[in-house]
Design an enzyme around this catalytic site. Sequence first.
Site, mmCIF file in Angstrom:
data_model
loop_
_atom_site.group_PDB
_atom_site.id
_atom_site.type_symbol
_atom_site.label_atom_id
_atom_site.label_comp_id
_atom_site.label_asym_id
_atom_site.label_seq_id
_atom_site.Cartn_x
_atom_site.Cartn_y
_atom_site.Cartn_z
ATOM 1 C CE LYS A 158 -3.927 1.960 2.626
ATOM 2 N NZ LYS A 158 -4.787 1.731 3.809
ATOM 3 C CB SER A 195 -7.958 3.543 3.046
ATOM 4 O OG SER A 195 -7.116 2.905 3.970
ATOM 5 C CB SER A 216 -8.144 0.765 5.939
ATOM 6 O OG SER A 216 -8.821 2.005 5.926
#
Lengths: 461, 461
Positions: A89, A164, A188
């Site tokens: 990420k 996210s 997330s």
Amino acid sequence: MSRLPSPAGAGYFARHTVTGLTGELRAGRVSPEDLVEQALAAAARLEPELNAFVTLDEDGARAAARRATEELAAGVDRGPLHGIPVAVKDVVDTAGLRTTMGSRHFADRVPDRDATCVRRLRAAGAVIIGKTATHEFAYGPTGDRAAGGATRNPYRPERMAGGSSSGSAAAVAAGVVPVSVGTDTGGSVRIPAALCGVVGLKPSHGAVPVDGVYPVAPSLDTVGPLARTAADCRLLWNVLAGRTAAERDDAPVVRRVGWIPPDTIHPTSPRVTEAARACLAGGGFEVEEVAVPEAAALARAYHTIQGSEVYAVHADRMATAADLYDEEVAERLRGAARVRGWEYVRACDLRDRAREAVTALLRVHDLLALPTVPIPAPPLDARARRAGDAGVDVRTALLALTSPWSVLGLPAVTLPAGLVDGLPAGLQLVAPAGGEELLLAVAQELHDATTETEPPVPARH
Amino acid sequence: MSRLPSPAGAGYFARHTVTGLTGELRAGRVSPEDLVEQALAAAARLEPELNAFVTLDEDGARAAARRATEELAAGVDRGPLHGIPVAVKDVVDTAGLRTTMGSRHFADRVPDRDATCVRRLRAAGAVIIGKTATHEFAYGPTGDRAAGGATRNPYRPERMAGGSSSGSAAAVAAGVVPVSVGTDTGGSVRIPAALCGVVGLKPSHGAVPVDGVYPVAPSLDTVGPLARTAADCRLLWNVLAGRTAAERDDAPVVRRVGWIPPDTIHPTSPRVTEAARACLAGGGFEVEEVAVPEAAALARAYHTIQGSEVYAVHADRMATAADLYDEEVAERLRGAARVRGWEYVRACDLRDRAREAVTALLRVHDLLALPTVPIPAPPLDARARRAGDAGVDVRTALLALTSPWSVLGLPAVTLPAGLVDGLPAGLQLVAPAGGEELLLAVAQELHDATTETEPPVPARH
């Protein structure tokens, strides 16, 4: 119940797990260099539709794959992730590789140090192929607000991937990589994993170091693995947590599971509830309905705690460069700024009280279970939906069933629980602090249980 | 430097310490019943001027004194506080004895349980003669806002006693009781102790249980002893902390003391600084000036942390019965309500950072020293004063030199450092967490040092 069919057009890793590749790699029937080419090819083919990556590091990945290949040939074996393509990420620092937080503020930022979790990945021989898309600053559960644009759901590109960790979930679901690294503050990892039909683990708060990871809300932030199978998720978890084989627990025994009817927390689509309940039934546990009367209040407390902490991170930047934020993100930050100190204090008081209550419940039940997200993936940009008979706010809904456990710092895993209208639903399991092994073992058990009932050639694929 | 002259007209305990009475009581030359009559007589005589008590419990005190007398006669000895009159701040629950928080909200409240610290007092044989005045809800350093009116300074009745433990300090200074119990959130023991010329200890956060004590700001609240001498203060501290003789530390050795020039934190009257510095000089320590760059920011962080926590306690009552508060107190609570969550989070971050810095400093210096309060006791109701050349806000000034150590949870003691214009000044010593014994031993050393230099019959008395 069955394993999910892969999304149409999915890449190589929709058909190959890390566990399955272990022997192949060591027998020389496939090499890390082969695997990285598969990953890069799938990314090149699928990226135009998915937008799962902020940065693809073709040169770096190929160089790492070459070293991994040479090492294996020389008999140097770094363990199960040796030579395995991984996506990270884009809020996690990678030395020499751009890390943008999905934002215009850091569009050109190249860290000079790896985050600890990345250092562990490299030491385990993993091959980082790129940085995955994130809701801007990891601050949002929809995955459709970022400097690089929305990430799309591999099952239906007009739907959101969730956030996210949108790109980490989409890249795994689409078979671009077998495993990826996400971060989870209120859901997330779990939300996009559920909406994209993969396994995602949110560890106990503090279990994986967060240095070099851009903060959302430090009292909640965690780093967690995503994978298509619980077994692969466990391999990555062990590396992220810095666990050695010797430290691994014996297979834990789960007998009693407490099922939390999700509508006691937030209105939930009946078909999502049904899918999650059916998935859990595959485990042969003693399942009993339980009440967590604090859960809905915890979901509200989440917004108070997270809002206060996230604005403390962004206050200076909001004062000097608010225009560089995505408009919706900036507006939500302005709302977060308005949370009062006394409300934060009360939310923390609730956190302490509820931790005791839920800990007591987890002495009676080995695990708690509920759906991960109350609704299947909404359309991109949708902010209002229906869940059963109720109209719901999309962001509140996405976070409602995951954030209570974040507030309590407890570990939770999501695993695929079938499709609802062609979109994945997720079953969430919650354990006492430190119970990651337990969660992954049970997720694996449920996976095996459903697999055994399948015909040899899945009829629906 | 010398011991302070007692205030004019002071009671019996201005001439008799607990330490001094130990042998007298056991030899039968004085009885607990005699002592309680001395205390009640002094209270009756001085109360009209001082207003140090909310409630005098003559009957309860006489009954307790009778039991203490009988026990001693029967050879039951509960230790140094056996038969000693004590006054307890009116925010600390006393079973069967009205506890008002100095407020109209609780004007008629009679708790049915003792606070733990009160239970310990009674078990040690102490005789509680009454409940002392407090700034309303212990929320204010001036001691002149309470349902029962202002407490007056025994040295000059037109001056404030300081707060919030105004009555506990005034009652000891005026010789009504030898020792008293206060609470200290940002300076509420130390400020009135310094302004009234007595010794006051704010223990490490968490060292004395706060159950049954009305909260101001839970992350800061402590219960602490006040006395005319450090030796007496230590006797009460041992009881409040639940320490047995066996647990007492060996006399600790202090060699290096770091002196913090108070103007680096807040403008301070040069004569107060001089008095505190001179008092410290009596100890023969190696004194070195040190900088605590975080201290001024900690004093500001105090208001953020305390404001958020105090409003969390009072929010419901402010919504339903704001008119029952003193007007100034209600106005300050409204200000506290406006603190933002992100500001609270940042203040807590500073607390964590500064704790490391100050802990490091306390590895080099055994103690830190500075004046307790930058100015002598202001007139009642004064809200603006001068400190040297600077105009200062009285409430901010009173808290400026004590609150930084509260934020860090460190123990601190104030001891009398002479008179400035006929009003007491205080020297404050700060120790690492758990350093209460050290503080009280050094306070005693400084007391003995100044006593030795006195002529046998003090010329100035």
